[in-house]
Design a protein around this motif. Structure first.
Motif: not given
Ligand code: EPU
Length: 445
Positions: A245-255
């Motif tokens: 199961f793939p963990v979603i990308p970290d939106r806080i890191e991306a932001g």
């Protein structure tokens, strides 16, 4: 050995260049790890960030009897079939608020759970009343002595209707987990909408749970035990969900990388992210005058060197639950606002202690006026000067790194540990795009 970061600032120049990759989301993998408590067959996750909080959660699960192994660079296999204890280790659980996520599945699996109050922290009081009320509504009895909670539901949890007076992210996740193991139907109203809640529901459904409505304020859970292996591969939200199961990308890191790009990059591409999770930030940066390009799984800041800070304008920010502006991006955004023209107000509505870090930005030269615990006014642009700072929490710690990159001269950020809790080897990724940063061992820092 403690560690610190030493950064040579760019004195406001926008010269960073290249690509920076986003890892899996801290706040998605933590509830996913808690969900493995239900399973009598191993679960495997890909895109798992190698961060301190994951290590802490794995430590807690190991103490309960789970076994795990890294089967690939960021692929983790975890087996809870021999899990035998329902008592959370006091010291470890207290050190990480997210340990409370374990209480829902432990209660559902064993009919009881003991855990310490996960404590307040530097960002605010962080009560747990909603978790306790939710468990009670599911038929559990609760006793508390010296901040140690004993919760029991000897005849099992019973499905219920629960309204969140404030939409809590880990509250929604914990009660959703408990409800999966409860008898009958549970309806969670005014539930959190965050992508991490959706990711958890998708994982549970891939293991046979019956959850609907996730991503909306009303989540419906048809209870019943889950002891299944992942079924066939399916496409969810553009991601193939298979046995791994793939963990979603970290939106806080991306932001945070996007804000860094706006502050200090000429051309920066942020890869392996989910731009749809960052609408509020992208909108705010565009309003300010930043050119943000959006792809299917990438974001880019282009030819930013030509954009003088005087042409970027102030933006008023009010943190909100998803899809509003994330409180976890508030501190990095404040650093950005010190560099744009005009007066920006920042209203932190989620946590009462989450603006305390501004004192350190002021020491660096920022012009910030604190109205009250929830509101500040930032006047820009100001040149920042390198300083020695103590990273206070995960997100403000990263904001200090951004401020140090923008500043003139050298900065030292002590307590690298706080940053390592949420960001994997941040210095290695930043170095690749041109940041002059090093990790240094220190006796006292
Ligand atoms: N609240 C209550 N009672 C409760 C629970 C929450 O009053 O029993 C209140 C809180 O005091 C706050 C509001 O509800 O005012 C919302 O807080 P929430 O419960 O959503 O926060 P959380 O679940 O403890 C998660 C993230 C935080 C992030 C917040 C808000 C995880 C592990 N943590 O915390 O992330 O800031 O949601 O989006 O998912 C971080 O990653 O550094 C971090 C702090």
């Amino acid at each position: 050995m403690k560690q610190k970061f030493v950064i040579e600032g760019l004195a406001g120049k926008k010269v960073l260049n290249g690509e920076i990759k986003v890892n899996g989301a801290k706040n998605a993998i933590l509830p996913l790890l808690a969900a493995t408590i239900f399973l009598d067959k191993p679960a495997e996750f890909s895109n798992v960030p190698k961060i301190e909080d994951v290590a802490r959660m794995l430590e807690l699960l190991k103490m309960l009897g789970s076994e795990f192994e890294w089967t690939g660079e960021r692929t983790l296999k975890i087996d809870a079939s021999k899990l035998s204890s329902q008592v959370l280790d006091n010291d470890n659980a207290k050190r990480m608020r997210a340990s409370i996520l374990l209480t829902g599945p432990l209660l559902a699996r064993f009919g009881k759970v003991s855990f310490p109050h996960p404590g307040g922290c530097v960002i605010g009081e962080r009560p747990i009343d909603l978790f306790i009320e939710g468990f009670k509504k599911m038929g559990a009895s609760v006793s508390e002595k010296n901040e140690l909670f004993e919760i029991s539901a000897v005849n099992g949890l019973i499905g219920t209707e629960f309204f969140f007076p404030v939409p809590s992210v880990t509250g929604t996740e914990t009660l959703m987990l408990a409800a999966v193991g409860a008898k009958g139907k549970t309806i969670l109203k005014n539930a959190a909408l965050e992508p991490e809640v959706v990711c958890l529901a998708e994982f549970l459904n891939s293991r046979g749970a019956r959850i609907s409505g996730f991503g909306t304020p009303e989540i419906i859970i048809e209870g019943g035990r889950l002891f299944k292996e992942s079924t066939s591969s399916r496409l969810i939200d553009g991601r193939t969900v298979d046995k791994v199961f793939p963990v979603i990308p970290d939106r806080i890191e991306a932001g945070s990388f996007l804000i860094l790009g706006a502050l200090a990059a000429d051309n920066l591409k942020i890869t392996d992210c989910q731009p749809a999770h960052l609408d509020s930030l992208i909108e705010a940066l565009r309003f300010s005058g930043v050119t943000v390009e959006v792809g299917s799984n990438w974001l880019a800041i282009k030819n930013n060197e030509k954009v003088a800070n005087e042409t970027l304008r102030a933006v008023n920010i009010k943190t909100r639950e998803y899809p509003g502006f994330p409180t976890d991006l508030q501190a990095p955004m404040t650093v950005f606002l010190t560099q744009v023209f005009g007066e920006s107000s920042i209203h932190e509505t989620i946590f009462e202690g989450r603006l305390n870090y501004v004192v350190d930005l002021e020491k660096m030269g920022a012009n910030i006026k604190m109205w009250d615990a929830h509101r500040v006014l930032v006047k820009g642009p100001t040149s920042l000067k390198g300083k020695e700072l103590d990273g206070p929490d995960i997100r403000a710690g990263l904001a200090y790194i951004l401020a140090a990159i923008v500043a003139e001269g050298e900065s030292t950020i002590n307590n690298a540990y706080f940053i390592d809790r949420g960001y994997e080897r941040i210095e290695e990724r930043l170095k690749k795009i041109g940041v002059k940063i090093k990790r240094v061992d220190c006796e006292v820092c």
